[in-house]
Design an enzyme around this catalytic site. Structure first.
Site, mmCIF file in Angstrom:
data_model
loop_
_atom_site.group_PDB
_atom_site.id
_atom_site.type_symbol
_atom_site.label_atom_id
_atom_site.label_comp_id
_atom_site.label_asym_id
_atom_site.label_seq_id
_atom_site.Cartn_x
_atom_site.Cartn_y
_atom_site.Cartn_z
ATOM 1 N N CYS A 62 -1.258 -10.576 6.706
ATOM 2 C CA CYS A 62 -0.811 -10.915 8.063
ATOM 3 C C CYS A 62 0.619 -11.458 8.031
ATOM 4 C CB CYS A 62 -1.793 -11.880 8.713
ATOM 5 S SG CYS A 62 -1.665 -11.939 10.515
ATOM 6 N N HIS A 95 -7.448 -9.474 7.804
ATOM 7 C CA HIS A 95 -8.013 -10.729 7.301
ATOM 8 C C HIS A 95 -9.432 -10.480 6.791
ATOM 9 C CE1 HIS A 95 -4.911 -13.528 8.587
ATOM 10 N NE2 HIS A 95 -4.896 -12.968 9.781
#
Length: 494
Positions: A342, A438
């Protein structure tokens, strides 16, 4: 109509173990056949999870702890379980997430004026859960004794008094002064708030519990509150995802023992969703090291993992301030591996642009240049559960929470495909990776294959099974240590 039984665990301070206790109690009463739901009116954490918004069915954000508590209940997480989430962006300000959706930002003083207006959102979430549960176990935030913040409170007694939810006060004996903490809280609470407290719990005890019998008697004598029990140290809690930066500070102090494979994680100033690191930390034979500001990245590390961030450009500045950019370049030059998730993925590129000033006033920053990509921040936030697959077809599960879009030549070598579209990037030498997915390391097959490339011998460890087993072990312990029947009576008599 009878009210749904409910009880709220509030603490004498932060990090007294409320989240773990709520998770354990959720699993305990779920195993008894009750439909249990967790609830936290207001959370502050950059460790967010994806959950459904009940009204629309869309995806929104909640605190990671409430996601874990929903797992303990064997229930699908929803934004009703954490209607107000604050995600710190700076030392003085936070992003506000209401019922799963971003609703702006505010500095601390401004939020104190705004929070009372969120009470209706909080109560709506609570009533939604009451409509589907036999028992709702609520969690406070911080301490109800912070009377300077009592006006307009929605996190502790402000919610409990309006919703008429009885309170069990939790004290942490491990940090010392637990008698004074509980008795002091009793003394300082306004009368109406004090009346909401029906019992107390002692948490994190080490040693012979009988040695604290006189302490329990003293607390009850001073407060009139009965004890629901003394909870000893719960080793299984280490196998649960950490909730916030307070827990991260403790994890940094409990660095893994030396091993054949060292994975280094720079502790960014606005680190987010660092529970992505947990599956690696629990892998036998792997040492995960959180590198504190001012320290250098360990030269023995085979992998440097850059986690998510609430402020990508701000944390890029921190990386350079600490000299970690030079350490990373040297690490890569000598054959080391680098992974960014991310915000960490965005940092690995050539540039990060924020033309609308979404994160800060800084509109552009040079990245670390380890991936030939660039990121442009966008106002629309991506929040969703994701089904993915490796390019070889292996299925993956995870979630996405990010601002911005990343493009560039290295995206032509994606790490995986999410819902059929390419995600992430890989360097030409195959030693630098980035992804927006994630939870990728929680996929046992991916984690084993990835670590094997670093020279780690694969094990049969299952991360998700480990979390489930930990929840069961904690529930078993609480069943022995807590007067659960009295707790239920308190919850039923609200």
């Amino acid at each position: 109509m009878a009210k749904t039984p409910a009880i709220m665990l509030q603490g004498t301070g932060s990090d007294v173990g409320k989240s773990v206790l709520v998770a354990g109690l959720c699993r305990l009463f779920t195993r008894r056949g009750l439909a249990v739901r967790p609830f936290k009116p207001q959370n502050m954490s950059n460790n967010a999870a994806v959950a459904r918004i009940p009204e629309s069915g869309e995806f929104g954000e909640i605190g990671r702890a409430q996601w874990l508590q929903a797992l303990a209940c064997q229930a699908a997480p929803t934004t009703a379980m954490n209607p107000v989430l604050l995600k710190p962006q700076s030392e003085t300000g936070s992003q506000i997430v209401l019922n799963g959706k971003m609703a702006g930002s505010a500095k601390g003083r401004d939020y104190q004026r705004l929070k009372a207006g969120f009470l209706d959102t909080v109560l709506k979430g609570f009533e939604t859960l009451c409509g589907e549960a036999d028992l709702v176990i609520c969690e406070g935030a911080g301490s109800p004794a912070e009377i300077n913040l009592r006006s307009g409170d929605i996190a502790n007694m402000g919610f409990a008094t309006v919703a008429n939810v009885p309170v069990c006060l939790v004290g942490d004996i491990d940090r010392g002064g637990v008698i004074a903490s509980l008795v002091g809280t009793h003394a300082i609470l306004p009368e109406a708030d004090r009346a909401m407290v029906k019992a107390y719990l002692i948490n994190k005890f080490r040693g012979d519990v009988s040695l604290f019998d006189e302490g329990l008697a003293a607390i009850t004598r001073f407060t009139g509150w009965p004890s629901l029990g003394v909870v000893t140290h719960l080793p299984a809690a280490r196998r649960l995802p950490a909730e916030d930066s307070v827990a991260l500070e403790r994890l940094a102090e409990e660095q893994s023992a030396p091993s054949d494979l060292v994975v280094a994680v720079p502790r960014l100033g606005r680190i987010a969703n660092f529970d992505d690191c947990d599956p690696i930390a629990q892998e036998p034979g792997v040492s995960l090291v959180f590198v504190e500001p001012g320290d250098r990245l360990p030269p023995e590390a085979r992998l440097v993992l850059i986690p998510g961030s609430k402020s990508t450009i701000g944390d890029l500045e921190e990386i350079r301030k600490n000299g970690w950019d030079q350490d990373l370049a040297a690490h890569h030059a000598k054959g080391g591996f680098v992974m960014g998730v991310c915000g960490g993925y965005q940092m690995l590129g050539r540039r990060v642009l924020d033309p609308s000033g979404i994160e800060s006033e800084i509109r552009e920053a040079d990245g670390l240049g380890l991936l030939d990509v660039e990121t442009v921040m966008a106002a629309k936030k991506t929040v969703r559960e994701s089904r993915a697959e490796m390019l070889g077809g292996e299925a993956l599960e995870g979630y996405e929470i990010h601002l911005g879009h990343t493009k560039g030549p290295d995206c032509g070598r994606p790490l995986c495909r999410i819902d059929g579209r390419p995600d992430g990037a890989t360097s030409p030498d195959g030693r630098v990776f980035g992804t927006y997915l994630h939870g990728i390391f929680a996929n046992d097959g991916f984690r084993r294959a990835f670590l094997s490339r670093l020279g780690h011998k694969a094990t049969g460890h299952s991360y998700r099974a480990s979390v489930e087993t930990a929840l069961d072990e904690i529930a078993d312990s609480l069943e022995r240590m807590i007067d659960c029947e009295r707790l239920l009576v308190i919850a039923e008599n609200r």
